[in-house]
Write an enzyme that holds these catalytic residues in place. Structure first.
Site, PDB file in Angstrom:
ATOM      1  N   THR A 204       0.847  -1.192   0.000  1.00 41.84           N
ATOM      2  CA  THR A 204       0.000   0.000   0.000  1.00 41.84           C
ATOM      3  C   THR A 204       0.876   1.234   0.000  1.00 41.84           C
ATOM      4  OG1 THR A 204      -1.650  -1.163   1.279  1.00 41.84           O
ATOM      5  CG2 THR A 204      -1.594   1.233   1.557  1.00 41.84           C
ATOM      6  N   ARG A 232     -13.595  -8.452   1.075  1.00 41.10           N
ATOM      7  CA  ARG A 232     -12.573  -8.270   2.131  1.00 41.10           C
ATOM      8  C   ARG A 232     -12.066  -6.820   2.126  1.00 41.10           C
ATOM      9  NH1 ARG A 232      -6.930  -6.510   2.388  1.00 41.10           N
ATOM     10  NH2 ARG A 232      -5.993  -7.499   4.190  1.00 41.10           N
TER      11      ARG A 232
END
Ligand code: ASP
Length: 345
Positions: A204, A232
């Protein structure tokens, strides 16, 4: 501008307080009026943080707001299809949908987030719009998409040929076996590595910036874990987990297996530890140690990294595994890449 004598005095005081008792340092640090006014800085996770920081810097060097800087900065990996862990070109979930998670937070404690957002290249800008145009903090799935489209974002196909091919390859075995820290090799110009698609499992961009006025903002955006279960959501769009900041203290962001970060409310923890007098690196280390202490067997096999910046412009990071890197950009140097320290060497 920062008064050097005051700065030295305050640093010495905090060092004494730290040596005596971390909790008694709380009041001292919290009441410390010093921040790096006039000295902007932006830091972000992983090697791809370098070009992202440069974009953020364009805003900061003109005296722009940290919030605008982090939004501009993370737009870079969001729009880059070669980065298969963020935005456009991100690897899909196990059913082939690219679903994006992002959040943003400003110096006033305002925040906005989207989770499971499809078809929009810049989820961070939708998150900002949630923050600025709605009374809410987070929109998810179809509702987030509807909101984005109503506010002028364009619907696009985010699944590139490369990511679709990687997903189809993965489908042959459909075995979810994350490989740690392989992603950074992608950006190693000296030794570029081509890995099979199913190995680019996560990473990320989390970005923290302080602007010329000394104000802090942060952004965090990801396509989450590759081939995740449909629906998710990881830590990245969760305020307190993937990102948190307090303009009096500092900010933190995370990357890696989001479930463990959520379980420990990781970024909030890092900021609260800094409030108690921990340095950014010490705070990140303590947050990593919580994960390791609670689940030592799981921790051996996963990566989690925290990155933090305090109001004095000091930064630091710590990860479970080796391989975590972060990028730093200041007026002096715009492409510093620092290997994060880690528990396992
Ligand atoms: N933290 C992200 C998630 O769990 C992925 C990553 O940073 O690697 O979705």
């Amino acid at each position: 501008m920062l008064d050097r004598r005051k700065f030295i005095k305050a640093s010495a005081l905090s060092a004494v307080a730290l040596a005596v008792d971390k909790s008694s340092a709380t009041a001292m640090v919290a009441s410390n009026p010093l921040s790096i006014i006039g000295k902007p800085i932006v830091i972000s996770t992983w090697d791809f943080g370098i070009p992202a920081n440069k974009a953020a810097w364009k805003v900061l060097e003109k005296g722009g707001r940290a919030l605008d800087a982090v939004e501009e900065g993370v737009h870079v990996p969001e729009a880059d299809p070669s980065i298969q862990t963020v935005g456009y070109g991100g690897l899909p979930d196990r059913d082939g949908h690219v679903t994006l998670d992002a959040c943003i937070m400003d110096e006033f404690g305002n925040c906005g987030a989207v989770a499971g957002l499809e078809h929009i290249v810049h989820p961070i800008s939708v998150a900002r719009m949630v923050m600025e145009k709605t009374p809410h903090v987070m929109l998810v799935g179809d509702g987030a998409l509807q909101f984005a489209l109503e506010n002028g974002f364009k619907k696009e196909n985010l699944l590139t040929k490369e990511s679709e091919a990687a997903w189809k390859e993965w489908l042959k075995t459909a075995k979810y076996a994350p490989v740690m820290n392989v992603e950074n090799k992608l950006y190693d110009k000296a030794a570029p590595t081509k890995l099979p698609g199913n190995q680019y499992n996560h990473d990320t961009i989390g970005m923290l910036a302080i602007d010329i006025k000394g104000n802090l903002s942060g952004a965090c955006t990801t396509s989450g874990m590759a081939y995740k279960l449909r629906g998710r959501v990881g830590d990245s769009p969760i305020i307190g987990a993937g990102l948190y900041l307090d303009n009096e203290i500092g900010g933190a962001t995370s990357t890696g297996v989001g479930e463990e970060v959520i379980r420990n409310v990781g970024s909030f923890l890092v900021v609260e530890l800094m409030r108690q007098g921990f340095s950014p690196e010490e705070a990140c280390k303590e947050a990593v140690m919580r994960i390791i202490k609670k689940k030592p067997e799981i921790a051996k096999k996963i990566q989690v990294g925290f990155l933090a910046l305090n109001k004095k412009g000091e930064y630091g990071a710590y990860a479970i595994q080796t391989g975590f890197s972060y990028a730093v950009c200041t007026a002096e140097k715009n492409d510093l890449l620092i290997p994060g320290k880690s528990f396992y060497k």
